[in-house]
Structure formats: C-alpha cells, structure tokens
Design a protein around this motif. Sequence first.
Motif, PDB file in Angstrom:
ATOM      1  N   VAL A 115     -59.001  -3.913  32.380  1.00 50.95           N
ATOM      2  CA  VAL A 115     -57.783  -4.717  32.448  1.00 50.95           C
ATOM      3  C   VAL A 115     -56.948  -4.345  33.675  1.00 50.95           C
ATOM      4  O   VAL A 115     -56.499  -5.223  34.429  1.00 50.95           O
ATOM      5  CB  VAL A 115     -56.942  -4.544  31.162  1.00 50.95           C
ATOM      6  CG1 VAL A 115     -55.528  -5.087  31.350  1.00 50.95           C
ATOM      7  CG2 VAL A 115     -57.615  -5.252  29.996  1.00 50.95           C
ATOM      8  N   PHE A 116     -56.748  -3.061  33.908  1.00 58.43           N
ATOM      9  CA  PHE A 116     -55.891  -2.650  35.015  1.00 58.43           C
ATOM     10  C   PHE A 116     -56.522  -2.915  36.381  1.00 58.43           C
ATOM     11  O   PHE A 116     -55.817  -3.226  37.340  1.00 58.43           O
ATOM     12  CB  PHE A 116     -55.512  -1.176  34.882  1.00 58.43           C
ATOM     13  CG  PHE A 116     -54.439  -0.934  33.880  1.00 58.43           C
ATOM     14  CD1 PHE A 116     -53.130  -1.303  34.131  1.00 58.43           C
ATOM     15  CD2 PHE A 116     -54.726  -0.361  32.650  1.00 58.43           C
ATOM     16  CE1 PHE A 116     -52.135  -1.096  33.200  1.00 58.43           C
ATOM     17  CE2 PHE A 116     -53.741  -0.160  31.709  1.00 58.43           C
ATOM     18  CZ  PHE A 116     -52.443  -0.525  31.985  1.00 58.43           C
ATOM     19  N   LEU A 117     -57.841  -2.795  36.468  1.00 59.18           N
ATOM     20  CA  LEU A 117     -58.504  -3.077  37.734  1.00 59.18           C
ATOM     21  C   LEU A 117     -58.347  -4.537  38.141  1.00 59.18           C
ATOM     22  O   LEU A 117     -58.369  -4.870  39.332  1.00 59.18           O
ATOM     23  CB  LEU A 117     -59.997  -2.726  37.638  1.00 59.18           C
ATOM     24  CG  LEU A 117     -60.345  -1.242  37.645  1.00 59.18           C
ATOM     25  CD1 LEU A 117     -61.846  -1.043  37.478  1.00 59.18           C
ATOM     26  CD2 LEU A 117     -59.870  -0.570  38.929  1.00 59.18           C
ATOM     27  N   ILE A 118     -58.184  -5.419  37.150  1.00 57.17           N
ATOM     28  CA  ILE A 118     -58.043  -6.850  37.447  1.00 57.17           C
ATOM     29  C   ILE A 118     -56.581  -7.286  37.421  1.00 57.17           C
ATOM     30  O   ILE A 118     -56.108  -7.981  38.323  1.00 57.17           O
ATOM     31  CB  ILE A 118     -58.865  -7.686  36.444  1.00 57.17           C
ATOM     32  CG1 ILE A 118     -60.359  -7.388  36.618  1.00 57.17           C
ATOM     33  CG2 ILE A 118     -58.590  -9.182  36.622  1.00 57.17           C
ATOM     34  CD1 ILE A 118     -61.254  -8.108  35.648  1.00 57.17           C
ATOM     35  N   ALA A 119     -55.845  -6.884  36.375  1.00 56.21           N
ATOM     36  CA  ALA A 119     -54.507  -7.443  36.144  1.00 56.21           C
ATOM     37  C   ALA A 119     -53.493  -7.005  37.200  1.00 56.21           C
ATOM     38  O   ALA A 119     -52.700  -7.829  37.669  1.00 56.21           O
ATOM     39  CB  ALA A 119     -54.014  -7.039  34.758  1.00 56.21           C
ATOM     40  N   ILE A 143     -52.192 -17.878  30.732  1.00 54.66           N
ATOM     41  CA  ILE A 143     -51.567 -18.406  29.518  1.00 54.66           C
ATOM     42  C   ILE A 143     -52.621 -18.683  28.454  1.00 54.66           C
ATOM     43  O   ILE A 143     -52.460 -18.334  27.275  1.00 54.66           O
ATOM     44  CB  ILE A 143     -50.763 -19.685  29.836  1.00 54.66           C
ATOM     45  CG1 ILE A 143     -49.507 -19.344  30.629  1.00 54.66           C
ATOM     46  CG2 ILE A 143     -50.373 -20.416  28.549  1.00 54.66           C
ATOM     47  CD1 ILE A 143     -48.717 -20.558  31.086  1.00 54.66           C
ATOM     48  N   ILE A 144     -53.721 -19.287  28.873  1.00 51.42           N
ATOM     49  CA  ILE A 144     -54.822 -19.544  27.935  1.00 51.42           C
ATOM     50  C   ILE A 144     -55.385 -18.224  27.424  1.00 51.42           C
ATOM     51  O   ILE A 144     -55.698 -18.077  26.237  1.00 51.42           O
ATOM     52  CB  ILE A 144     -55.918 -20.373  28.613  1.00 51.42           C
ATOM     53  CG1 ILE A 144     -55.382 -21.762  28.990  1.00 51.42           C
ATOM     54  CG2 ILE A 144     -57.144 -20.505  27.708  1.00 51.42           C
ATOM     55  CD1 ILE A 144     -56.347 -22.603  29.801  1.00 51.42           C
ATOM     56  N   GLY A 145     -55.506 -17.239  28.323  1.00 53.91           N
ATOM     57  CA  GLY A 145     -56.108 -15.958  27.968  1.00 53.91           C
ATOM     58  C   GLY A 145     -55.394 -15.236  26.850  1.00 53.91           C
ATOM     59  O   GLY A 145     -56.032 -14.734  25.924  1.00 53.91           O
ATOM     60  N   TYR A 146     -54.045 -15.164  26.910  1.00 53.64           N
ATOM     61  CA  TYR A 146     -53.349 -14.421  25.859  1.00 53.64           C
ATOM     62  C   TYR A 146     -52.873 -15.311  24.718  1.00 53.64           C
ATOM     63  O   TYR A 146     -52.314 -14.812  23.735  1.00 53.64           O
ATOM     64  CB  TYR A 146     -52.197 -13.585  26.429  1.00 53.64           C
ATOM     65  CG  TYR A 146     -50.955 -14.334  26.827  1.00 53.64           C
ATOM     66  CD1 TYR A 146     -50.047 -14.782  25.884  1.00 53.64           C
ATOM     67  CD2 TYR A 146     -50.663 -14.563  28.162  1.00 53.64           C
ATOM     68  CE1 TYR A 146     -48.896 -15.447  26.250  1.00 53.64           C
ATOM     69  CE2 TYR A 146     -49.513 -15.228  28.542  1.00 53.64           C
ATOM     70  CZ  TYR A 146     -48.639 -15.672  27.573  1.00 53.64           C
ATOM     71  OH  TYR A 146     -47.500 -16.338  27.940  1.00 53.64           O
ATOM     72  N   ILE A 205     -55.520  -8.853  30.161  1.00 49.29           N
ATOM     73  CA  ILE A 205     -55.434  -9.312  31.550  1.00 49.29           C
ATOM     74  C   ILE A 205     -54.380 -10.404  31.676  1.00 49.29           C
ATOM     75  O   ILE A 205     -53.579 -10.416  32.622  1.00 49.29           O
ATOM     76  CB  ILE A 205     -56.808  -9.818  32.032  1.00 49.29           C
ATOM     77  CG1 ILE A 205     -57.786  -8.646  32.160  1.00 49.29           C
ATOM     78  CG2 ILE A 205     -56.682 -10.553  33.365  1.00 49.29           C
ATOM     79  CD1 ILE A 205     -59.203  -9.062  32.486  1.00 49.29           C
ATOM     80  N   GLY A 206     -54.363 -11.334  30.709  1.00 45.96           N
ATOM     81  CA  GLY A 206     -53.387 -12.416  30.755  1.00 45.96           C
ATOM     82  C   GLY A 206     -51.957 -11.919  30.692  1.00 45.96           C
ATOM     83  O   GLY A 206     -51.117 -12.287  31.525  1.00 45.96           O
TER      84      GLY A 206
END
Length: 327
Positions: A115-119, A143-146, A205-206
């Motif tokens: 998550v942190f590497l991407i977000a 928005i869709i993700g979370y 990530i979202g």
Amino acid sequence: MRTGRYLLKRFIYIIFVFFIISILMFAIYKSLPGDPVRMMMQDNVKPEVYQQQYEATKKMLGLDQPVPVQYIKWITNMLRGDFGYSTEYRRPVKDVIGVPMRNTVLLNIFSMIFVFLIAVPLGITTAVKKNSVFDKIVQVVTIIGYSVPGFVIALLAIYVFAIRFPIFPISGVKTAGFTGTGFAAFLDTARHMVLPVLVMSVGGIGSITRYVRASMIDALRMDYIRTARSKGLKEKVVVYVHAFRNALIPIVTVTTWWLIGLFGGSVVIESIFLWDGLGKMMITGLNQRDFSVVLAMQMFYVILSLAGNVLMDIAYTMVDPRVKLEN
C-alpha cells in the motif's frame, strides 16, 4: 523528564482501559448462548457416564466457578502468558495461535508495504498534478477502490486471477503436499499470499492516496512553499523535503488507524481465502463457542489499538518538532 512523565501517564491509561475492556469482553462472551462443555463432549459417550464426564470437563475448564472468579483466574493467567484451553483444538490456546498469528502478521506486513509503495508516491503525484487528466482518473479509481466492499473485490480477484486466468491459487497458505523448505517454501507461500494481499491493499491504496493528496495540496498552498520556490530550489526538493514533511501529521493519523483496522479487516479476507490466520481462527472459535481462543484474539486487537495511539503520538513528534508529547 517530561517525555518520561507523559509515557508513564499513557502506560497507566493503557492498563486502565485494558482492564475495563477485558471485563466487558469477558462479560459479553459469557452471556452468549451455547455451552462450550457440551460442544467439547463426544457424542458417543454412554448416557450413564455422560453427566459424570460433563462435570469433570466443566471443572477442568474452570466453568464450575462463579463468573467473577472465572474472570480473575482468566485475566491473571493471561497476564502470565496462559490464555486458557481451547475446547475446539483440545490444546492450550498459546500452542494454537502461534502459527496463525505469524501468518496474519506476515499477510498484513506485506499488505502494508504494498500500500505505501503505491499510495504515497501516487498521492504526491496527484497533488502536484492537481486537476489534470491523470489526477481525475486516479480520483475515480481510488473512490471505487475504498467504496467497494472487500469481499466483492475478493470474489472478483478469485474469478479473474484464479478461475478465468489460473495464475494464483485460490486458498490456503501452501500447496497441498508441498515438502520444500527454505526459499522454495517462501515462494510457495508468496504465491498463495498474492490474492489476499491484493484484495486487502485495494481499499488502503484508495484511502491513503486520497489523504496524501489532500494533505499535500494544503501544504503546497502555504507561504513557505512559495518562498522556497522563489529561492530557486528544485521542484523535487520543494515537494519532497518541504511540503511532504509538513503534510505528514494528518497522514500519520490516518495511517495509524488504517494499520490498526487492517488487522481487524483481515478477518473476512482470511475466511474467504482460507488463510490460516487469526481471522479464520476467530470465525471458527465463534462458531464453535471456543471463547478462550476468541478472547485471546480480541485482547490482541485491543492491545494493538492502545499501543497504536501511543505510537501515533510519538510519530507526531518525529515528523513535526513543534509537537511536544506533554501537549
């Protein structure tokens, strides 16, 4: 001196809250319907000896004593590292939860790293490119993700990556009959971990991306950012050294609570993917009225939450020298 006094106060607060929650949790589980002794008894016991064995099992589990006495005995033993006896696995709880706890920690650590590497880079990039096409696309996707429930994402991931395109295994921690060791065993476990980690990371990530973006946008509007740019500093230095560091406080708050919730949220994902972790064990314990296991799991999450609050306060002082622990 002040830091030590603050940590002492927080430690006393953690102990107080821990005991209050332990009393509430113990009372709740004791009030639930179901008899763990009867569920532990075998069905083929002769009627004439059933009651005798029932009383003996009840005494062995300490359920023949008043509830307050049971609580004192349970909390005292737990503080000494004895979490009770599992009626489902017929073994002490501490011998049962070792492997599942390792699997849950492993799953959550890899999810956190992913998550942190991407977000974080994605949130910073969208803040710098605010209102661009890239930013708008990322906003819709996050928005869709979370917003989509985790179990829906899990079912979609299983269909795409395990059924439609059989790339990854659907369930389990390792391949049935696998006898490899060392790096080969790690690779086998990693293949089984891909889908659970992917599903657990989507929501994180979202949410983290959007919080990083919002914090960075606020920081980039500040006067000191304009001053830094007017001095001729490189844009990367302005963004990553000046703006990002000052945007870290709200990010630390959200990240801490997300990490705490990540362990609790893995209960559903572990059940879907049959991952042998604390979540799967908790579901099994609830279904089988194995309250010793369930209480041990619940208190683990309580300690995680309480410790997370203290770590969050300490993190504040690390990212912003203006913040003092005593305040």
